[in-house]
Enzyme design. Structure first.
Site, short mmCIF file in Angstrom:
data_model
loop_
_atom_site.label_atom_id
_atom_site.label_comp_id
_atom_site.label_asym_id
_atom_site.label_seq_id
_atom_site.Cartn_x
_atom_site.Cartn_y
_atom_site.Cartn_z
N SER A 1 -1.72 -10.57 -3.51
CA SER A 1 -0.28 -10.37 -3.47
C SER A 1 0.39 -11.19 -4.58
O SER A 1 0.07 -11.02 -5.76
CB SER A 1 0.27 -10.71 -2.08
OG SER A 1 1.59 -10.24 -1.92
N GLU B 1 -2.86 -2.48 -5.36
CA GLU B 1 -2.36 -2.34 -3.99
C GLU B 1 -0.90 -2.77 -3.98
O GLU B 1 -0.43 -3.39 -4.93
CB GLU B 1 -3.20 -3.16 -3.01
CG GLU B 1 -3.17 -4.67 -3.25
CD GLU B 1 -1.98 -5.38 -2.61
OE1 GLU B 1 -1.50 -4.92 -1.55
OE2 GLU B 1 -1.51 -6.38 -3.18
N HIS C 1 -2.59 -5.21 1.76
CA HIS C 1 -1.84 -5.74 2.90
C HIS C 1 -2.07 -4.91 4.16
O HIS C 1 -2.46 -3.75 4.11
CB HIS C 1 -0.34 -5.74 2.61
CG HIS C 1 0.10 -6.71 1.56
ND1 HIS C 1 -0.15 -6.51 0.22
CD2 HIS C 1 0.78 -7.88 1.66
CE1 HIS C 1 0.37 -7.52 -0.47
NE2 HIS C 1 0.94 -8.36 0.38
#
Length: 301
Positions: free
Chosen positions: A117, A207, A275
């Site tokens: 992230s 992602e 996630h």
């Protein structure tokens, strides 16, 4: 520190080693998740210590830039710490890289850095100086990983080979290159900055979370306009969770196929990382083969 061709791989871990958790981005929301992570680390034979400012808060940041930068420096320089894992993502890691000679620090203190992230900023900065990291769970998500994913992480930290991952192939044969995982939003924001590593001959692994389809479209269009995909050998797509649009919106898959499907390179979607679900580790800089026909991502030692 061993070599991945011209890349450097930090030393693998030994039983009894200490891993340090730091918060380079946002403040923690769930302390019980840290307790669960400590249990997992102990069960694997490792000690988990936490940085001085791991539980601080400064607005939407886990402490001031100086506090978070100090913890990051301490994590690398302290010889008792053999690996580093982010407590969580959020926002703020890129702010820490405005100062200091990070190339020298990363090179002189080679250690595994684990996170995803917002931690993409740190992973990519290390990738720019060709030092491998691990795109994988943070401390607050470690307890949510299934057993096979945890086994995959801790086996790799010992030096074991990685089994392949299986997804949905979009065709265009096979591509081989260095694996470069990223959160799409974070990576898009650092394109063209000193944090961006070269994109030639890489297999991108992307992602994201909570981005509406039109926002994904906007980001991928920016990559296209910059010519950022021109040297990429393949794209591995993980989970794009919470990315719903209005009733008249394209779906996430429709956007991804529209913006990526004409690149003429192997693409594999629905791979188990990202996630809100299993987050199988992806070693940054490892040579991989992406098979767009069979839908597989294979890791080459």
């Amino acid at each position: 520190m061993t070599s991945l061709g011209s890349w450097k791989k930090p030393p693998f871990l030994q039983p009894g080693d200490t891993i340090v958790g730091i918060s380079p981005s946002g403040p923690i929301k769930d302390v019980t998740a840290i307790e669960k992570a400590q249990e997992i680390m102990r069960s694997q034979g490792y000690n988990l210590e936490l940085g001085k400012h791991w539980n601080d808060q400064y607005g939407y940041l886990a402490g001031t830039d100086e506090q978070r930068r100090d913890d990051l420096l301490e994590a690398f320089k302290n010889p008792n710490y053999k690996a580093i894992i982010a407590v969580r993502g959020g926002y703020g890691a890129a702010r820490l890289l405005e100062e200091k000679d990070w190339k020298t620090i990363f090179t002189n203190y080679p250690k595994w850095l684990i996170g995803f992230s917002d931690i993409t900023s740190l992973l990519w900065k290390r990738a720019k100086v060709k030092i491998s990291s691990i795109h994988g769970p943070v401390l607050t998500t470690l307890g949510q990983e299934p057993d096979w994913s945890l086994k995959r992480l801790f086996n790799y930290l010992k030096g074991d080979p990685l089994p392949p991952l299986q997804g949905q192939g979009w065709g265009n044969g096979q591509g081989e290159g260095r694996l470069l995982p990223a959160n799409l939003t974070v990576a898009t924001n650092i394109l063209g900055t000193p944090l961006q590593p070269p994109l030639n001959d890489v297999i991108l692994a992307l992602e994201d979370v909570g981005e509406a389809p039109y926002k994904l479209d906007r980001m991928l269009t920016q990559w296209r306009l910059l010519g950022a995909f021109s040297g990429v050998k393949g794209i591995a797509l993980g989970r794009f969770s919470g990315s719903n649009g209005p009733a008249n919106s394209w779906t996430v898959e429709e956007v991804l196929r529209d913006r990526l499907g004409d690149l003429g390179i192997p693409i594999v979607s629905e791979l188990p990382f990202g996630h809100d679900g299993v987050n199988a580790i992806l070693p940054v800089g490892m040579t991989v083969k992406l098979d767009g026909d069979r839908g597989s991502l294979t890791f080459i030692p």
